[in-house]
Design a protein around this motif. Sequence first.
Motif, PDB file in Angstrom:
ATOM      1  N   HIS A 284      27.643  31.162  40.461  1.00  0.00           N
ATOM      2  CA  HIS A 284      28.609  32.734  40.411  1.00  0.00           C
ATOM      3  C   HIS A 284      29.729  32.418  41.062  1.00  0.00           C
ATOM      4  N   ALA A 285      29.748  31.616  42.343  1.00  0.00           N
ATOM      5  CA  ALA A 285      30.864  31.570  42.926  1.00  0.00           C
ATOM      6  C   ALA A 285      32.144  30.720  42.208  1.00  0.00           C
TER       7      ALA A 285
ATOM      8  N   CYS B 227      32.023  30.567  38.730  1.00  0.00           N
ATOM      9  CA  CYS B 227      32.653  31.459  37.842  1.00  0.00           C
ATOM     10  C   CYS B 227      33.600  32.749  38.149  1.00  0.00           C
ATOM     11  N   ASP B 228      33.166  33.271  39.389  1.00  0.00           N
ATOM     12  CA  ASP B 228      34.048  34.351  40.232  1.00  0.00           C
ATOM     13  C   ASP B 228      35.666  33.867  40.397  1.00  0.00           C
TER      14      ASP B 228
ATOM     15  N   TYR C 105      37.413  33.238  37.080  1.00  0.00           N
ATOM     16  CA  TYR C 105      37.934  34.671  36.547  1.00  0.00           C
ATOM     17  C   TYR C 105      39.148  34.773  37.304  1.00  0.00           C
TER      18      TYR C 105
ATOM     19  N   ARG D 186      33.438  40.602  36.153  1.00  0.00           N
ATOM     20  CA  ARG D 186      34.497  39.706  36.902  1.00  0.00           C
ATOM     21  C   ARG D 186      34.059  38.259  36.874  1.00  0.00           C
ATOM     22  N   MET D 187      33.691  37.452  35.959  1.00  0.00           N
ATOM     23  CA  MET D 187      33.371  36.217  36.139  1.00  0.00           C
ATOM     24  C   MET D 187      33.691  35.555  34.717  1.00  0.00           C
TER      25      MET D 187
END
Length: 180
Positions: free
Chosen positions: A40-41, A43-44, A47, A116-117
Amino acid sequence: MAVPAGTDRNKTAVQARTGVNKETGGGAKARYRVDLPNYHADCDANYLRLCKLMPELASNQCWRYQVPGGFLEVAVLERSRYTTEVSLQASAEPGSRGRNWLRPPPITVRLYHDARMAEVVAVDGQGPVGGDGLNFSYPNPAMHNEDERQQVNRYLSEWLAHCLANGRVDVELTFGDRRR
Protein backbone atom coordinates in the motif's frame (compact mmCIF):
# COMPACT_ATOMS: atom_id res chain seq x y z
CA MET A 1 13.71 4.39 -3.41
CA ALA A 2 16.45 2.92 -1.25
CA VAL A 3 15.55 0.88 1.81
CA PRO A 4 17.82 1.14 4.86
CA ALA A 5 19.53 -2.15 5.70
CA GLY A 6 18.20 -2.50 9.23
CA THR A 7 14.48 -2.25 8.45
CA ASP A 8 11.91 -5.02 8.48
CA ARG A 9 10.98 -4.14 4.90
CA ASN A 10 14.39 -5.29 3.71
CA LYS A 11 14.22 -8.50 5.80
CA THR A 12 10.86 -9.56 4.37
CA ALA A 13 12.08 -8.87 0.85
CA VAL A 14 15.08 -11.16 1.38
CA GLN A 15 12.83 -13.86 2.84
CA ALA A 16 10.45 -13.61 -0.10
CA ARG A 17 13.32 -13.86 -2.62
CA THR A 18 15.24 -16.69 -0.99
CA GLY A 19 12.38 -18.58 0.62
CA VAL A 20 14.42 -18.95 3.80
CA ASN A 21 12.84 -17.88 7.06
CA LYS A 22 15.42 -17.58 9.83
CA GLU A 23 12.73 -17.69 12.51
CA THR A 24 11.51 -21.17 11.46
CA GLY A 25 14.98 -22.71 11.45
CA GLY A 26 15.95 -21.69 7.91
CA GLY A 27 15.32 -25.08 6.28
CA ALA A 28 11.64 -25.03 5.37
CA LYS A 29 10.28 -22.58 2.88
CA ALA A 30 7.65 -20.43 4.54
CA ARG A 31 4.37 -19.87 2.72
CA TYR A 32 4.39 -16.53 0.92
CA ARG A 33 2.31 -13.79 2.49
CA VAL A 34 1.69 -10.41 0.93
CA ASP A 35 3.37 -7.57 2.79
CA LEU A 36 0.26 -5.40 2.63
CA PRO A 37 1.56 -2.28 4.45
CA ASN A 38 4.57 -2.00 2.10
CA TYR A 39 2.43 -2.77 -0.94
CA HIS A 40 0.00 0.00 0.00
CA ALA A 41 2.90 2.38 0.69
CA ASP A 42 4.22 1.76 -2.85
CA CYS A 43 0.75 2.28 -4.36
CA ASP A 44 0.25 5.49 -2.36
CA ALA A 45 3.64 6.84 -3.47
CA ASN A 46 2.89 5.90 -7.10
CA TYR A 47 -0.39 7.82 -6.94
CA LEU A 48 1.34 10.97 -5.65
CA ARG A 49 4.12 10.71 -8.25
CA LEU A 50 1.65 10.21 -11.09
CA CYS A 51 -0.40 13.20 -9.93
CA LYS A 52 2.78 15.31 -10.18
CA LEU A 53 3.43 14.00 -13.70
CA MET A 54 -0.17 14.56 -14.79
CA PRO A 55 -1.25 18.06 -13.79
CA GLU A 56 -4.84 18.96 -14.62
CA LEU A 57 -5.77 15.29 -14.94
CA ALA A 58 -9.48 16.06 -15.26
CA SER A 59 -9.02 18.12 -18.43
CA ASN A 60 -5.88 16.78 -20.15
CA GLN A 61 -5.59 13.56 -22.13
CA CYS A 62 -1.82 13.11 -22.54
CA TRP A 63 1.54 14.40 -21.32
CA ARG A 64 5.03 14.10 -22.78
CA TYR A 65 8.31 14.48 -20.90
CA GLN A 66 11.89 14.41 -22.07
CA VAL A 67 14.03 12.07 -19.96
CA PRO A 68 17.69 11.18 -20.49
CA GLY A 69 17.90 9.10 -23.66
CA GLY A 70 14.31 9.53 -24.77
CA PHE A 71 10.75 10.49 -23.92
CA LEU A 72 8.04 9.42 -21.51
CA GLU A 73 4.48 9.58 -22.79
CA VAL A 74 1.56 9.33 -20.37
CA ALA A 75 -1.90 8.93 -21.88
CA VAL A 76 -5.33 8.46 -20.35
CA LEU A 77 -6.93 5.23 -21.59
CA GLU A 78 -10.16 5.25 -19.62
CA ARG A 79 -11.93 7.49 -17.14
CA SER A 80 -14.70 6.71 -14.71
CA ARG A 81 -16.07 8.35 -11.60
CA TYR A 82 -13.54 6.90 -9.13
CA THR A 83 -10.77 5.54 -11.35
CA THR A 84 -8.57 6.56 -14.25
CA GLU A 85 -6.51 4.14 -16.29
CA VAL A 86 -3.33 5.50 -17.87
CA SER A 87 -0.59 4.12 -20.08
CA LEU A 88 3.07 4.98 -19.56
CA GLN A 89 5.34 4.40 -22.52
CA ALA A 90 8.96 5.33 -23.02
CA SER A 91 10.50 5.89 -26.42
CA ALA A 92 14.09 6.46 -27.52
CA GLU A 93 15.25 9.73 -29.01
CA PRO A 94 15.00 9.81 -32.80
CA GLY A 95 18.28 8.76 -34.38
CA SER A 96 19.62 6.95 -31.28
CA ARG A 97 20.02 3.48 -32.74
CA GLY A 98 20.95 0.72 -30.34
CA ARG A 99 19.41 2.39 -27.29
CA ASN A 100 16.02 0.75 -27.80
CA TRP A 101 17.02 -2.15 -25.56
CA LEU A 102 17.06 0.29 -22.61
CA ARG A 103 13.41 1.18 -23.12
CA PRO A 104 11.10 -0.11 -20.37
CA PRO A 105 7.96 -1.97 -21.45
CA PRO A 106 4.64 -0.08 -21.66
CA ILE A 107 2.88 -0.07 -18.30
CA THR A 108 -0.85 0.33 -17.69
CA VAL A 109 -1.73 1.81 -14.31
CA ARG A 110 -5.11 2.25 -12.66
CA LEU A 111 -5.48 5.25 -10.34
CA TYR A 112 -8.05 4.86 -7.57
CA HIS A 113 -8.97 8.46 -6.69
CA ASP A 114 -11.09 7.67 -3.63
CA ALA A 115 -8.29 5.59 -2.04
CA ARG A 116 -5.51 7.80 -3.52
CA MET A 117 -3.64 4.74 -4.78
CA ALA A 118 -2.18 3.70 -8.15
CA GLU A 119 -1.67 0.05 -9.09
CA VAL A 120 -0.04 -1.55 -12.12
CA VAL A 121 -2.66 -3.62 -13.95
CA ALA A 122 -0.68 -4.68 -17.05
CA VAL A 123 2.91 -4.75 -18.25
CA ASP A 124 3.62 -4.90 -21.97
CA GLY A 125 -0.08 -5.47 -22.61
CA GLN A 126 -0.22 -8.58 -20.43
CA GLY A 127 -2.31 -8.54 -17.30
CA PRO A 128 -3.53 -8.93 -14.72
CA VAL A 129 -0.14 -8.72 -13.09
CA GLY A 130 0.51 -11.59 -10.71
CA GLY A 131 -2.50 -13.61 -11.87
CA ASP A 132 -5.60 -13.81 -9.74
CA GLY A 133 -3.61 -14.26 -6.53
CA LEU A 134 -5.29 -17.60 -5.81
CA ASN A 135 -4.09 -21.14 -6.37
CA PHE A 136 -0.55 -20.03 -7.09
CA SER A 137 1.87 -22.71 -8.18
CA TYR A 138 5.44 -22.32 -9.30
CA PRO A 139 6.64 -23.01 -11.93
CA ASN A 140 3.66 -21.75 -13.90
CA PRO A 141 3.17 -21.19 -17.65
CA ALA A 142 3.92 -17.45 -17.40
CA MET A 143 6.82 -18.04 -14.92
CA HIS A 144 5.48 -15.36 -12.57
CA ASN A 145 6.78 -15.18 -9.02
CA GLU A 146 4.48 -15.05 -6.03
CA ASP A 147 5.38 -11.43 -5.40
CA GLU A 148 5.12 -10.35 -9.05
CA ARG A 149 2.52 -7.69 -8.29
CA GLN A 150 4.67 -6.18 -5.53
CA GLN A 151 7.72 -6.20 -7.82
CA VAL A 152 6.08 -4.34 -10.71
CA ASN A 153 4.62 -1.71 -8.39
CA ARG A 154 8.05 -1.22 -6.79
CA TYR A 155 9.57 -0.96 -10.29
CA LEU A 156 6.97 1.67 -11.23
CA SER A 157 7.81 3.57 -8.05
CA GLU A 158 11.52 3.66 -8.94
CA TRP A 159 10.83 4.55 -12.58
CA LEU A 160 8.50 7.42 -11.64
CA ALA A 161 11.02 8.74 -9.11
CA HIS A 162 13.66 8.72 -11.88
CA CYS A 163 11.31 10.54 -14.28
CA LEU A 164 10.47 13.19 -11.69
CA ALA A 165 14.13 13.73 -10.84
CA ASN A 166 15.43 13.83 -14.43
CA GLY A 167 12.47 14.60 -16.68
CA ARG A 168 11.73 17.86 -18.44
CA VAL A 169 8.43 18.96 -19.91
CA ASP A 170 8.50 18.63 -23.67
CA VAL A 171 6.78 21.73 -25.04
CA GLU A 172 6.95 23.58 -28.30
CA LEU A 173 7.12 27.33 -28.10
CA THR A 174 5.73 29.32 -31.01
CA PHE A 175 6.82 32.91 -31.53
CA GLY A 176 4.89 34.40 -34.41
CA ASP A 177 5.37 31.80 -37.13
CA ARG A 178 8.62 30.28 -35.78
CA ARG A 179 8.90 27.31 -33.44
CA ARG A 180 11.63 26.82 -30.87
